[in-house]
Motif scaffolding. Structure first.
Motif, PDB file in Angstrom:
ATOM      1  N   ASN A 106       5.781  -5.240   9.431  1.00 43.25           N
ATOM      2  CA  ASN A 106       5.392  -3.735   9.662  1.00 43.25           C
ATOM      3  C   ASN A 106       5.728  -3.077  10.968  1.00 43.25           C
ATOM      4  O   ASN A 106       5.805  -1.786  10.853  1.00 43.25           O
ATOM      5  CB  ASN A 106       3.628  -3.699   9.820  1.00 43.25           C
ATOM      6  CG  ASN A 106       3.010  -3.712   8.764  1.00 43.25           C
ATOM      7  OD1 ASN A 106       3.209  -2.929   7.449  1.00 43.25           O
ATOM      8  ND2 ASN A 106       2.028  -4.497   8.299  1.00 43.25           N
ATOM      9  N   PRO A 158       6.448  -4.519   3.915  1.00 43.97           N
ATOM     10  CA  PRO A 158       5.386  -5.489   3.663  1.00 43.97           C
ATOM     11  C   PRO A 158       4.593  -5.405   2.323  1.00 43.97           C
ATOM     12  O   PRO A 158       3.931  -6.390   2.180  1.00 43.97           O
ATOM     13  CB  PRO A 158       4.380  -4.446   4.800  1.00 43.97           C
ATOM     14  CG  PRO A 158       5.630  -3.712   5.574  1.00 43.97           C
ATOM     15  CD  PRO A 158       6.724  -3.701   4.807  1.00 43.97           C
ATOM     16  N   GLN A 159       4.679  -4.247   1.828  1.00 43.59           N
ATOM     17  CA  GLN A 159       4.175  -4.425   0.363  1.00 43.59           C
ATOM     18  C   GLN A 159       4.532  -5.541  -0.806  1.00 43.59           C
ATOM     19  O   GLN A 159       3.940  -6.108  -1.207  1.00 43.59           O
ATOM     20  CB  GLN A 159       4.020  -3.045  -0.257  1.00 43.59           C
ATOM     21  CG  GLN A 159       3.238  -1.907   0.508  1.00 43.59           C
ATOM     22  CD  GLN A 159       1.842  -2.157   0.907  1.00 43.59           C
ATOM     23  OE1 GLN A 159       1.212  -2.679   0.119  1.00 43.59           O
ATOM     24  NE2 GLN A 159       1.401  -1.883   2.021  1.00 43.59           N
ATOM     25  N   SER A 183      -0.047  -1.697   6.786  1.00 43.00           N
ATOM     26  CA  SER A 183       0.911  -0.847   6.286  1.00 43.00           C
ATOM     27  C   SER A 183       0.347   0.376   6.008  1.00 43.00           C
ATOM     28  O   SER A 183       0.774   1.615   6.202  1.00 43.00           O
ATOM     29  CB  SER A 183       1.657  -1.584   5.100  1.00 43.00           C
ATOM     30  OG  SER A 183       2.702  -0.662   4.530  1.00 43.00           O
ATOM     31  N   ALA A 236       4.639 -10.205   5.874  1.00 39.86           N
ATOM     32  CA  ALA A 236       3.899  -8.905   5.477  1.00 39.86           C
ATOM     33  C   ALA A 236       3.307  -8.274   6.716  1.00 39.86           C
ATOM     34  O   ALA A 236       3.295  -6.991   7.047  1.00 39.86           O
ATOM     35  CB  ALA A 236       2.846  -9.031   4.442  1.00 39.86           C
ATOM     36  N   PRO A 252       7.779  -0.051   7.887  1.00 37.40           N
ATOM     37  CA  PRO A 252       6.011  -0.155   7.558  1.00 37.40           C
ATOM     38  C   PRO A 252       5.865   0.112   6.227  1.00 37.40           C
ATOM     39  O   PRO A 252       4.629   0.349   5.785  1.00 37.40           O
ATOM     40  CB  PRO A 252       5.812   0.769   8.507  1.00 37.40           C
ATOM     41  CG  PRO A 252       6.536   1.456   8.868  1.00 37.40           C
ATOM     42  CD  PRO A 252       8.057   0.772   9.004  1.00 37.40           C
ATOM     43  N   VAL A 253       6.940   0.659   5.399  1.00 40.27           N
ATOM     44  CA  VAL A 253       6.665   1.211   4.116  1.00 40.27           C
ATOM     45  C   VAL A 253       6.758   0.225   2.728  1.00 40.27           C
ATOM     46  O   VAL A 253       5.857  -0.063   2.234  1.00 40.27           O
ATOM     47  CB  VAL A 253       7.245   2.611   3.902  1.00 40.27           C
ATOM     48  CG1 VAL A 253       7.169   3.130   2.282  1.00 40.27           C
ATOM     49  CG2 VAL A 253       6.966   3.477   4.823  1.00 40.27           C
ATOM     50  N   TYR A 254       7.945  -0.347   2.642  1.00 41.17           N
ATOM     51  CA  TYR A 254       8.249  -1.023   1.357  1.00 41.17           C
ATOM     52  C   TYR A 254       8.103  -2.566   1.725  1.00 41.17           C
ATOM     53  O   TYR A 254       7.314  -3.223   0.705  1.00 41.17           O
ATOM     54  CB  TYR A 254       9.644  -0.834   1.030  1.00 41.17           C
ATOM     55  CG  TYR A 254       9.918   0.602   0.575  1.00 41.17           C
ATOM     56  CD1 TYR A 254       9.247   1.171  -0.609  1.00 41.17           C
ATOM     57  CD2 TYR A 254      10.524   1.480   1.234  1.00 41.17           C
ATOM     58  CE1 TYR A 254       9.270   2.667  -0.965  1.00 41.17           C
ATOM     59  CE2 TYR A 254      10.756   2.817   0.824  1.00 41.17           C
ATOM     60  CZ  TYR A 254      10.154   3.335  -0.147  1.00 41.17           C
ATOM     61  OH  TYR A 254      10.265   4.791  -0.534  1.00 41.17           O
ATOM     62  N   ILE A 311       1.189   4.289   7.214  1.00 37.92           N
ATOM     63  CA  ILE A 311       1.514   5.329   6.368  1.00 37.92           C
ATOM     64  C   ILE A 311       0.439   6.650   6.523  1.00 37.92           C
ATOM     65  O   ILE A 311       0.991   7.628   6.648  1.00 37.92           O
ATOM     66  CB  ILE A 311       1.794   4.747   4.934  1.00 37.92           C
ATOM     67  CG1 ILE A 311       2.722   3.975   4.638  1.00 37.92           C
ATOM     68  CG2 ILE A 311       1.989   6.114   3.982  1.00 37.92           C
ATOM     69  CD1 ILE A 311       2.851   3.335   3.399  1.00 37.92           C
ATOM     70  N   GLY A 340      -1.719  -7.642   6.214  1.00 41.35           N
ATOM     71  CA  GLY A 340      -0.389  -6.905   6.006  1.00 41.35           C
ATOM     72  C   GLY A 340      -0.409  -5.642   5.459  1.00 41.35           C
ATOM     73  O   GLY A 340       0.062  -4.697   5.748  1.00 41.35           O
ATOM     74  N   SER A 341      -1.022  -5.602   4.135  1.00 47.32           N
ATOM     75  CA  SER A 341      -1.012  -4.350   3.316  1.00 47.32           C
ATOM     76  C   SER A 341      -1.755  -3.245   3.949  1.00 47.32           C
ATOM     77  O   SER A 341      -1.432  -2.066   4.056  1.00 47.32           O
ATOM     78  CB  SER A 341      -1.519  -4.754   1.955  1.00 47.32           C
ATOM     79  OG  SER A 341      -0.691  -5.536   1.249  1.00 47.32           O
TER      80      SER A 341
END
Length: 123
Positions: free
Chosen positions: A34, A42-43, A81, A30, A38-40, A85, A77-78
């Motif tokens: 990034n 890692p989440q 990210s 995660a 970096p958008v989907y 964003i 990680g979240s």
């Protein structure tokens, strides 16, 4: 006393916890992913890391250390990210050069500018 006597008590071998190991690996992914997506991703990796960390606990009272590290890295990680964003949207709203480039790219790809697509929401 014989030379084979052991003065220290033997520590029982612990069984490897695959969920905890998966949690730490996904938490690290995660953070690392990034840089590329970096958008989907890692989440998704962070959510799976937290899930596996919680599943690794099982019926025990405490969590395995790998699970704690997996949750920590997933949260980091979240957050990375999320900041990437939010930083992108901040640049889009405050920097006219970035907005113009975004409008040009959207016109090439979709036939409409970014402002037309969003209805002027970001103006």
């Amino acid at each position: 006393m014989e030379p084979t006597d052991n003065f220290y008590p033997q520590v029982p071998a612990t069984k490897p916890n695959t969920f905890a190991t998966a949690a730490i690996i996904l938490g690290l992914l995660a953070i690392v992913v990034n840089a590329v997506f970096p958008v989907y991703l890692p989440q998704i990796f962070a959510a799976l890391a937290i899930l596996f960390a919680l599943l690794s606990k099982g019926s025990e009272k405490t969590m395995h250390n790998y699970s704690k590290v997996g949750i920590t890295t997933a949260i980091i990680g979240s957050i990375i990210s999320l900041f990437m964003i939010l930083g992108s949207f901040y640049l889009l709203m405050t920097n006219p050069e970035v907005k113009e480039q975004t409008n040009q790219i959207c016109e090439q790809l979709y036939g409409q500018s970014f402002d037309e697509i969003t209805g002027g929401y970001f103006e």
